[in-house]
Write an enzyme that holds these catalytic residues in place. Structure first.
Site, short mmCIF file in Angstrom:
data_model
loop_
_atom_site.label_atom_id
_atom_site.label_comp_id
_atom_site.label_asym_id
_atom_site.label_seq_id
_atom_site.Cartn_x
_atom_site.Cartn_y
_atom_site.Cartn_z
N SER A 43 0.85 -1.21 0.00
CA SER A 43 0.00 0.00 0.00
C SER A 43 0.87 1.24 0.00
CB SER A 43 -0.91 0.12 1.22
OG SER A 43 -1.28 -1.08 1.73
N HIS A 75 -4.56 -2.18 -4.13
CA HIS A 75 -3.55 -3.18 -4.42
C HIS A 75 -3.68 -3.52 -5.90
CE1 HIS A 75 -2.60 -4.51 -0.15
NE2 HIS A 75 -3.55 -3.62 -0.02
N ARG A 96 -0.06 -8.70 -4.45
CA ARG A 96 0.27 -9.42 -3.22
C ARG A 96 -0.97 -10.16 -2.70
NH1 ARG A 96 3.39 -5.76 0.59
NH2 ARG A 96 5.20 -7.13 0.68
N THR A 97 -0.76 -11.40 -2.28
CA THR A 97 -1.82 -12.12 -1.55
C THR A 97 -1.48 -12.02 -0.07
OG1 THR A 97 -2.18 -13.64 -3.40
CG2 THR A 97 -2.93 -14.36 -1.24
N HIS A 98 -2.43 -11.51 0.71
CA HIS A 98 -2.18 -11.34 2.14
C HIS A 98 -2.57 -12.59 2.92
CE1 HIS A 98 -1.92 -7.06 1.04
NE2 HIS A 98 -1.15 -6.97 2.11
N GLU A 197 -4.27 -3.53 14.91
CA GLU A 197 -3.92 -3.99 16.25
C GLU A 197 -4.70 -3.21 17.31
OE1 GLU A 197 -1.63 -2.71 14.00
OE2 GLU A 197 -1.38 -4.72 13.18
N SER A 216 1.98 -8.04 6.42
CA SER A 216 2.61 -8.72 5.27
C SER A 216 4.08 -8.94 5.55
CB SER A 216 2.42 -7.87 4.00
OG SER A 216 3.18 -6.68 4.11
N ASN A 239 0.60 5.56 9.10
CA ASN A 239 -0.10 6.05 10.30
C ASN A 239 0.74 5.66 11.51
OD1 ASN A 239 -1.32 3.25 9.32
ND2 ASN A 239 -1.32 3.25 11.56
N1 HPA Z 1 -1.26 -1.89 11.42
C1 HPA Z 1 -1.22 -2.93 10.58
N2 HPA Z 1 -1.16 -2.80 9.27
C2 HPA Z 1 -1.15 -1.55 8.76
C3 HPA Z 1 -1.19 -0.42 9.59
C4 HPA Z 1 -1.25 -0.61 11.00
O1 HPA Z 1 -1.29 0.35 11.80
N3 HPA Z 1 -1.17 0.66 8.76
C5 HPA Z 1 -1.09 0.18 7.50
N4 HPA Z 1 -1.09 -1.15 7.49
#
Ligand code: HPA
Length: 276
Positions: A43, A75, A96-98, A197, A216, A239
């Site tokens: 991303s 994606h 990408r496959t997550h 999280e 990932s 972020n």
């Molecule tokens: N956590 C997990 N994956 C993410 C985050 C995050 O804060 N930001 C972008 N992908």
């Protein structure tokens, strides 16, 4: 999305044979017999390939054995073959496959195994992720120095004991820092996702030595090491991780941060790949 025909879903199939078939598909569809470097775009990194060199061929990932359609807007579901000004062939994986998609880890690492089968000896893994270090702000690219795999899973099957010392190559990180001496680095924690999280999970990640949280890369890096590739990892901090930033996280915010950072990280990535 119909995934019922993916050969990787047959547990008796050999994932390395499927990767070899996929590499043959790529050679046929691109006309490029061998690639030197593979680059997975996470991303925020979607446009970053544009400056790496001349795109000679773009193919929908779905035309390559074992690849799945992209799960997510933002994606890109294509594979591109790029010729750099120095004459290197770069395979750009925008598909990408997550792990959180729940198709199993063989599918997650198929692009990496395929890249290795095309001849690529360097794997550049990029992602968008949450930041833990207090000196970081959204929009900042950082190097991955190591990882903590919190998925509880592995791409390795059976008693396959593989050393992960210097997994994210010190040599390649030095190359990246020569291009941009301001690049900081940190330990990436792969969570399963797809939920972001909790603040408590982020505090745990910090307590165990993590600086970056995402969904990932760690499983892919293990597969790349198994395939003998040298690995370079970049996270775009989209972020601050949950609880570090006090406002709620949103996928929209992650995509926006990527969009804003795009010119800077595109330039960075192109210059680093130019030095590989
Ligand atoms: N956590 C997990 N994956 C993410 C985050 C995050 O804060 N930001 C972008 N992908």
């Amino acid at each position: 999305m119909s995934d019922t025909t993916n050969p990787l879903d047959d547990p008796t199939a050999d994932p390395f044979e499927i990767a070899a078939t996929a590499a043959a598909d790529i050679a046929r569809l691109t006309g490029v017999a061998q690639h030197d470097i593979a680059l997975t775009l996470g991303s925020g990194w979607g446009k970053a390939a544009d400056l790496v060199g001349e795109t000679t061929v773009t193919i929908p990932a779905t035309e390559v054995t074992g690849f799945s359609a992209p799960a997510l807007a933002g994606h890109v579901g294509s594979l591109r073959s790029i010729l750099t000004p120095k004459g290197k062939r770069v395979l750009v994986i925008g598909a990408r496959t997550h792990y959180y998609e729940g198709h199993g880890v063989r599918r997650v690492v198929h692009s990496v195994r395929t890249a290795a089968a095309t001849g690529a000896t360097t794997m550049v893994l990029t992602n968008g992720a949450g930041g833990i270090k207090s000196t970081w702000t959204a929009g900042r690219p950082v190097l991955i120095s190591d990882h903590i795999n919190l998925t509880g899973d592995s791409p390795l099957e059976g008693a396959t004991f593989i050393d992960l010392t210097d997994l994210y190559s010190t040599r390649l990180r030095d190359v990246a820092r020569r291009v941009d001496p301001s690049l900081d680095e940190g330990v990436y924690c792969q969570f399963r996702g797809p939920q972001y999280e909790t603040p408590a999970e982020v505090r745990m990640a910090k307590a165990i030595g993590g600086h970056i949280v995402g969904m990932s890369t760690a499983l892919e890096a293990i597969a790349a090491r198994q395939a003998g590739m040298e690995i370079l990892g970049f996270s775009l901090i989209t972020n601050m991780a949950a609880g570090i930033q006090t406002t709620p996280l949103s996928h929209h915010e992650v995509i926006e941060a990527g969009r804003e950072a795009e010119p800077v990280i595109s330039d960075l990535l192109a210059r680093v790949i130019g030095e590989l």
